[in-house]
Design an enzyme around this catalytic site. Sequence first.
Site, PDB file in Angstrom:
ATOM      1  N   ALA A   9      -0.736 -27.305   9.405  1.00  0.00           N
ATOM      2  CA  ALA A   9      -1.899 -26.511   9.815  1.00  0.00           C
ATOM      3  C   ALA A   9      -1.727 -25.044   9.449  1.00  0.00           C
ATOM      4  O   ALA A   9      -2.212 -24.154  10.156  1.00  0.00           O
ATOM      5  CB  ALA A   9      -2.115 -26.657  11.327  1.00  0.00           C
ATOM      6  N   ARG A  15     -12.254 -21.262   1.505  1.00  0.00           N
ATOM      7  CA  ARG A  15     -13.645 -21.660   1.274  1.00  0.00           C
ATOM      8  C   ARG A  15     -14.476 -21.698   2.552  1.00  0.00           C
ATOM      9  O   ARG A  15     -15.708 -21.759   2.490  1.00  0.00           O
ATOM     10  CB  ARG A  15     -13.680 -23.022   0.585  1.00  0.00           C
ATOM     11  CG  ARG A  15     -13.244 -22.961  -0.882  1.00  0.00           C
ATOM     12  CD  ARG A  15     -12.935 -24.334  -1.426  1.00  0.00           C
ATOM     13  NE  ARG A  15     -14.045 -25.255  -1.238  1.00  0.00           N
ATOM     14  CZ  ARG A  15     -13.944 -26.573  -1.331  1.00  0.00           C
ATOM     15  NH1 ARG A  15     -12.751 -27.124  -1.579  1.00  0.00           N
ATOM     16  NH2 ARG A  15     -14.989 -27.345  -1.164  1.00  0.00           N
ATOM     17  N   GLN A  74       5.564 -21.149   9.151  1.00  0.00           N
ATOM     18  CA  GLN A  74       5.930 -21.285   7.740  1.00  0.00           C
ATOM     19  C   GLN A  74       5.604 -19.970   7.022  1.00  0.00           C
ATOM     20  O   GLN A  74       4.432 -19.632   6.848  1.00  0.00           O
ATOM     21  CB  GLN A  74       5.161 -22.425   7.075  1.00  0.00           C
ATOM     22  CG  GLN A  74       5.512 -22.602   5.591  1.00  0.00           C
ATOM     23  CD  GLN A  74       4.511 -23.481   4.857  1.00  0.00           C
ATOM     24  OE1 GLN A  74       3.437 -23.777   5.356  1.00  0.00           O
ATOM     25  NE2 GLN A  74       4.869 -23.883   3.640  1.00  0.00           N
ATOM     26  N   THR A  80       3.349 -27.930   0.621  1.00  0.00           N
ATOM     27  CA  THR A  80       3.413 -28.900   1.716  1.00  0.00           C
ATOM     28  C   THR A  80       4.835 -29.403   1.966  1.00  0.00           C
ATOM     29  O   THR A  80       5.214 -29.669   3.105  1.00  0.00           O
ATOM     30  CB  THR A  80       2.491 -30.088   1.416  1.00  0.00           C
ATOM     31  OG1 THR A  80       2.783 -30.590   0.097  1.00  0.00           O
ATOM     32  CG2 THR A  80       1.029 -29.665   1.464  1.00  0.00           C
ATOM     33  N   GLY A 103      -3.675 -31.140   9.361  1.00  0.00           N
ATOM     34  CA  GLY A 103      -4.415 -30.657  10.528  1.00  0.00           C
ATOM     35  C   GLY A 103      -5.898 -30.501  10.303  1.00  0.00           C
ATOM     36  O   GLY A 103      -6.626 -30.104  11.226  1.00  0.00           O
ATOM     37  N   ASP A 104      -6.388 -30.818   9.080  1.00  0.00           N
ATOM     38  CA  ASP A 104      -7.813 -30.621   8.782  1.00  0.00           C
ATOM     39  C   ASP A 104      -8.540 -31.937   8.520  1.00  0.00           C
ATOM     40  O   ASP A 104      -9.574 -31.964   7.857  1.00  0.00           O
ATOM     41  CB  ASP A 104      -7.987 -29.689   7.582  1.00  0.00           C
ATOM     42  CG  ASP A 104      -7.369 -30.234   6.298  1.00  0.00           C
ATOM     43  OD1 ASP A 104      -6.757 -31.316   6.344  1.00  0.00           O
ATOM     44  OD2 ASP A 104      -7.512 -29.579   5.249  1.00  0.00           O
ATOM     45  N   ASN A 171      -3.661 -40.771  -2.691  1.00  0.00           N
ATOM     46  CA  ASN A 171      -2.832 -40.409  -1.548  1.00  0.00           C
ATOM     47  C   ASN A 171      -3.717 -39.810  -0.456  1.00  0.00           C
ATOM     48  O   ASN A 171      -4.425 -38.822  -0.677  1.00  0.00           O
ATOM     49  CB  ASN A 171      -1.780 -39.395  -2.004  1.00  0.00           C
ATOM     50  CG  ASN A 171      -1.028 -38.772  -0.857  1.00  0.00           C
ATOM     51  OD1 ASN A 171      -0.803 -39.419   0.168  1.00  0.00           O
ATOM     52  ND2 ASN A 171      -0.642 -37.512  -1.006  1.00  0.00           N
ATOM     53  N   LYS A 319     -23.028 -27.915  32.610  1.00  0.00           N
ATOM     54  CA  LYS A 319     -21.697 -27.511  32.161  1.00  0.00           C
ATOM     55  C   LYS A 319     -20.720 -27.586  33.328  1.00  0.00           C
ATOM     56  O   LYS A 319     -20.996 -27.103  34.421  1.00  0.00           O
ATOM     57  CB  LYS A 319     -21.771 -26.092  31.588  1.00  0.00           C
ATOM     58  CG  LYS A 319     -20.441 -25.407  31.335  1.00  0.00           C
ATOM     59  CD  LYS A 319     -20.246 -24.279  32.342  1.00  0.00           C
ATOM     60  CE  LYS A 319     -18.899 -23.613  32.155  1.00  0.00           C
ATOM     61  NZ  LYS A 319     -18.613 -22.658  33.262  1.00  0.00           N
ATOM     62  N   ASN A 354     -23.824 -18.894  38.269  1.00  0.00           N
ATOM     63  CA  ASN A 354     -22.394 -19.133  38.483  1.00  0.00           C
ATOM     64  C   ASN A 354     -21.500 -18.033  37.932  1.00  0.00           C
ATOM     65  O   ASN A 354     -20.300 -18.018  38.205  1.00  0.00           O
ATOM     66  CB  ASN A 354     -21.987 -20.464  37.839  1.00  0.00           C
ATOM     67  CG  ASN A 354     -22.288 -20.495  36.344  1.00  0.00           C
ATOM     68  OD1 ASN A 354     -23.297 -19.953  35.901  1.00  0.00           O
ATOM     69  ND2 ASN A 354     -21.442 -21.142  35.578  1.00  0.00           N
TER      70      ASN A 354
END
Length: 425
Positions: A9, A15, A74, A80, A103-104, A171, A319, A354
């Site tokens: 991550a 982008r 990192q 990777t 993580g995406d 992959n 909520k 609230n």
Amino acid sequence: MKLKSIILAAGKGTRMKSETPKVLHKIMGKSILGYVLDNIKNFSDEAFIIIGHQAEEVEEFVKSNYAAYKTVLQTPQLGTGHAVSVVCPYLENYSGQVIILCGDTPLIKEKTLQNLLDYHNQTNSDITVLSAIFENPANYGRIIRGHDNSIKYIVEEKDATTEEKSVKEVNAGIYCVNWEKIKPAFSQLKTNNAQGEYYLTDIVKWGKSRNLKVSAYTLENNEEIYGINSRENLANATKIMNNRKLRELMENGVTITDPTSTWISEDTEIGQDTIIYPSTYLEGKNKIGKNCKIGPFTHFRGEVEVADNVKIGNFVEVKKSKIGPNTNAGHLSYIGDSELGSNINIGAGTITANFNPINNVKSKTILKDNVKIGSNSVLVAPVTVEEGANVAAGTIITKDIKAWALAITRAPIRIIENWVKKVSK
């Protein structure tokens, strides 16, 4: 069996064109990374989240929501393979299995990860890669097999030959490995590729050169590895996830009157024979009982629990609230940080006030069983309305109301006869 997880991550997500880290963008009120972490929590006893770009924000998210997991920085970001290598000191004496994920990819299912793990164990593999078959495999690394159908290596598209690019098996970016055997690879990877990075995919060729067993488990539904790299990807993933959820609900006895305008989060549970009307948006984690009617134009913002036989109707926002059985909030109301009992009627235009903007404190509204709230009332929290009490229309409640009482704040009406005629002259 012990199992650790490593989640990549650290990417920038250029982008996305956003100041928010890519993995913290949300789908139906829940972050992309949150979906990935929730999918491993039932079978992984420890997880390491590799962070890099906007590391502090991602670290704070993990600490606040997944305190049992560790973040590992990192820096610099050299690929990777390098990302996984930064976890090696934490797993120096570990000899079990490790599952590695991106993580995406929020659409991956827990069941798929379990199937990957089971296949890894059944085949006695040292490395198992999750693969997928695409008619148009552009932008994916290709899985190259030998004449005996065994996996030889994975090649990234930027490094692939024309022949390698014609391969349709790709992959998926998820691996299960026997850590003790694979750990040495991360100190031996090379950067002789188009991007000058340490590729995680190179552990396959490394393993094959040492006679380790490398396998691939082929994904049944390619949608699960859809990655998020842009706002368009985020919108597409949201649509895929929503359609998947709506199908699941309808298969289990929930009526969705218009799937094209209804949005329901993956973490929302709904009981049988409940009807969801058009233009309803239920985000976050919610639980709705049986025989309820929700919508049209209803918005749940998460942490909402609704019992059986409840109606939440037109333009009602809820909520962080619990709503008891046989309670009705038909239209044009806001219910936040509240606890509602059974057989309550909420009149149109009712507001639970609230939030105190002076000290940023949110307080609770409690309505006991059989309470009736008239239209255009405001309940200023913290406040409790005891059993059976009635609140007259247009009333502002600023203190607790006793059981079976009538609460009313209303100035005497004043009627001036012929006023219209007089001012019109």
